[in-house]
Motif scaffolding. Structure first.
Motif, PDB file in Angstrom:
ATOM      1  N   ASP A   1       5.536 -14.342   0.660  1.00 30.57           N
ATOM      2  CA  ASP A   1       5.376 -12.914   0.907  1.00 30.57           C
ATOM      3  C   ASP A   1       4.778 -12.255  -0.322  1.00 30.57           C
ATOM      4  OD1 ASP A   1       7.517 -12.532  -0.958  1.00 30.57           O
ATOM      5  OD2 ASP A   1       8.976 -12.804   0.662  1.00 30.57           O
ATOM      6  N   SER A   2       4.727 -10.938  -0.306  1.00 28.24           N
ATOM      7  CA  SER A   2       4.047 -10.204  -1.380  1.00 28.24           C
ATOM      8  C   SER A   2       4.932  -9.917  -2.580  1.00 28.24           C
ATOM      9  CB  SER A   2       3.500  -8.887  -0.838  1.00 28.24           C
ATOM     10  OG  SER A   2       4.551  -8.074  -0.355  1.00 28.24           O
ATOM     11  N   SER A   3       6.218 -10.287  -2.511  1.00 23.29           N
ATOM     12  CA  SER A   3       7.124  -9.895  -3.596  1.00 23.29           C
ATOM     13  C   SER A   3       7.899 -11.044  -4.236  1.00 23.29           C
ATOM     14  CB  SER A   3       8.133  -8.859  -3.078  1.00 23.29           C
ATOM     15  OG  SER A   3       8.887  -9.389  -1.993  1.00 23.29           O
ATOM     16  N   SER A   4       7.934 -12.207  -3.625  1.00 20.06           N
ATOM     17  CA  SER A   4       8.705 -13.322  -4.185  1.00 20.06           C
ATOM     18  C   SER A   4       8.111 -13.773  -5.517  1.00 20.06           C
ATOM     19  CB  SER A   4       8.716 -14.507  -3.210  1.00 20.06           C
ATOM     20  OG  SER A   4       9.478 -14.210  -2.065  1.00 20.06           O
TER      21      SER A   4
ATOM     22  N   HIS B   1      -1.414 -11.215   1.977  1.00 20.76           N
ATOM     23  CA  HIS B   1      -0.668 -10.695   0.829  1.00 20.76           C
ATOM     24  C   HIS B   1       0.177 -11.775   0.163  1.00 20.76           C
ATOM     25  CE1 HIS B   1      -2.196  -7.039   2.384  1.00 20.76           C
ATOM     26  NE2 HIS B   1      -1.285  -6.877   3.341  1.00 20.76           N
ATOM     27  N   GLY B   2       0.810 -12.624   0.955  1.00 17.09           N
ATOM     28  CA  GLY B   2       1.619 -13.700   0.382  1.00 17.09           C
ATOM     29  C   GLY B   2       0.768 -14.689  -0.393  1.00 17.09           C
TER      30      GLY B   2
ATOM     31  N   ASN C   1      -0.345 -13.072  -3.699  1.00  9.51           N
ATOM     32  CA  ASN C   1       0.784 -13.007  -4.635  1.00  9.51           C
ATOM     33  C   ASN C   1       0.989 -14.354  -5.323  1.00  9.51           C
ATOM     34  OD1 ASN C   1       3.199 -12.153  -5.937  1.00  9.51           O
ATOM     35  ND2 ASN C   1       4.431 -12.937  -4.233  1.00  9.51           N
TER      36      ASN C   1
ATOM     37  N   LYS D   1      -2.045 -15.052  -7.770  1.00 10.73           N
ATOM     38  CA  LYS D   1      -2.000 -14.289  -9.018  1.00 10.73           C
ATOM     39  C   LYS D   1      -0.966 -14.874  -9.970  1.00 10.73           C
ATOM     40  CE  LYS D   1      -3.688  -9.779  -7.404  1.00 10.73           C
ATOM     41  NZ  LYS D   1      -3.324  -8.358  -7.156  1.00 10.73           N
ATOM     42  N   GLN D   2       0.176 -15.287  -9.429  1.00 10.91           N
ATOM     43  CA  GLN D   2       1.185 -15.907 -10.284  1.00 10.91           C
ATOM     44  C   GLN D   2       0.718 -17.277 -10.781  1.00 10.91           C
ATOM     45  OE1 GLN D   2       5.374 -15.521  -9.050  1.00 10.91           O
ATOM     46  NE2 GLN D   2       4.703 -14.056  -7.495  1.00 10.91           N
TER      47      GLN D   2
END
Length: 311
Positions: free
Chosen positions: A45-48, A87-88, A91, A94-95
């Motif tokens: 997801d977009s926040s994990s 989005h996932g 994310n 980018k990480q």
């Protein structure tokens, strides 16, 4: 070399992990246990946060996705697909950049190119996106954002677009058709002989992914994947009968009958997939990587014959 594999418990991912284990250190991102690597339990997801899973990882092979769903009942399907596939993915990517990952391999879909080549030339890797459904759109958006990210950072991106993937353990329509043919039922597909469809066995797809992990010319490229042996619907059914040692009882029902039934039942899209063409030109893949599919279509069909799954 250390790899992070997402979607490792899925159809493609599980076959990939079996081929890679023993040759690479494997981190696995998902929610199921595995005997082949270090498992990190996370959603896509977009926040994990994936910090621990990305430590010292050289290459990410991103197979996880919200897959194409027939008769999707979500109130906003595109938003649901974007949440995971677009989005996932970004994310995670980018990480991966922040963690120093050198290469990010994204398993996309030929749906980015479109739904049919019935009235046009075969799809190529350089075609502009013509995605039509929410799944294809979410994959196309993820591709573009990954390629943009590669231009802004030192992380290489590799995109692979397969068509229908089959092999041992395959499910959905391919498995259903294989079962019907195996029962010796008369099926009305003999006259659907002028269309052509590209497929890719999971064994050829995994081999291509393995090449893309280290091949220097794979960097920042888009590759289409297929068995390089396209089949009509009639040829597909005949081969399914052959590998199961069954007689091919296909009946010569005219194509126009299928199209009429599709209109009457409001299932024209289903009929188009059955009677239409979807062909991939993998010349760029073969020439760039000096690669050709190592396994025949018949090899993949034989292994796709239903039997107890070991995965």
């Amino acid at each position: 070399m250390k790899l992070l594999i997402t979607g490792y418990s899925g159809f493609v991912g599980s076959n990939l992990v079996e081929q890679l284990q023993g040759n690479y250190q494997l981190n696995l991102l998902g929610r199921k246990q595995s005997n082949f690597g270090n498992v990190f339990t996370h959603n896509l997801d977009s926040s994990s946060l994936y910090n621990e899973a990305l430590v010292n990882v050289d290459v990410v092979v991103h197979c996880a996705a919200r897959v194409h769903i027939m008769d999707d009942v979500a109130s906003d399907p595109l938003n649901e697909f974007r949440a995971v596939n677009t989005h996932g993915t970004l994310n995670l990517a980018k990480q991966a950049v922040a963690a120093g990952v050198k290469r990010f391999i994204f398993l996309s879909s030929i749906k980015v190119n479109g739904e049919s080549t019935s009235d046009q030339a075969s799809f190529t890797a350089s075609d502009k996106s013509a995605a039509e459904d929410p799944y294809g759109i979410s994959k196309a958006e993820a591709e573009q954002q990954l390629l943009d990210l590669s231009k802004q950072t030192s992380m290489e991106v590799v995109i692979i677009r397969p068509p229908l993937v089959y092999g041992e353990g395959v499910k959905a329509n391919f498995a259903s058709l294989m079962r019907f043919v195996g029962k010796g039922l008369p099926l009305p597909f003999r006259a659907i002989s002028n269309n052509k469809r590209s497929l890719v066995s999971v064994y050829n797809l995994v081999d291509l992914i393995k090449v893309c992990i280290e091949h220097p010319k794979a960097a920042n490229q888009v590759f289409l994947a297929s068995d390089d042996h396209d089949l009509s619907t009639a040829e597909m059914v005949a081969l399914m009968a052959k590998v199961q040692n069954k007689k091919n009882f296909a009946l010569p029902v005219p194509v126009w009958c299928f199209k009429l039934a599709g209109k009457l039942l409001n299932k024209s899209d289903v009929i188009d997939r059955l009677t239409g063409s979807l062909q991939l030109d993998i010349t760029h893949t073969k020439n760039t990587l000096d690669w050709k599919p190592p396994y025949s279509v018949e090899h993949g069909f034989k292994l796709a014959v239903e039997k107890p799954s070991t995965k």
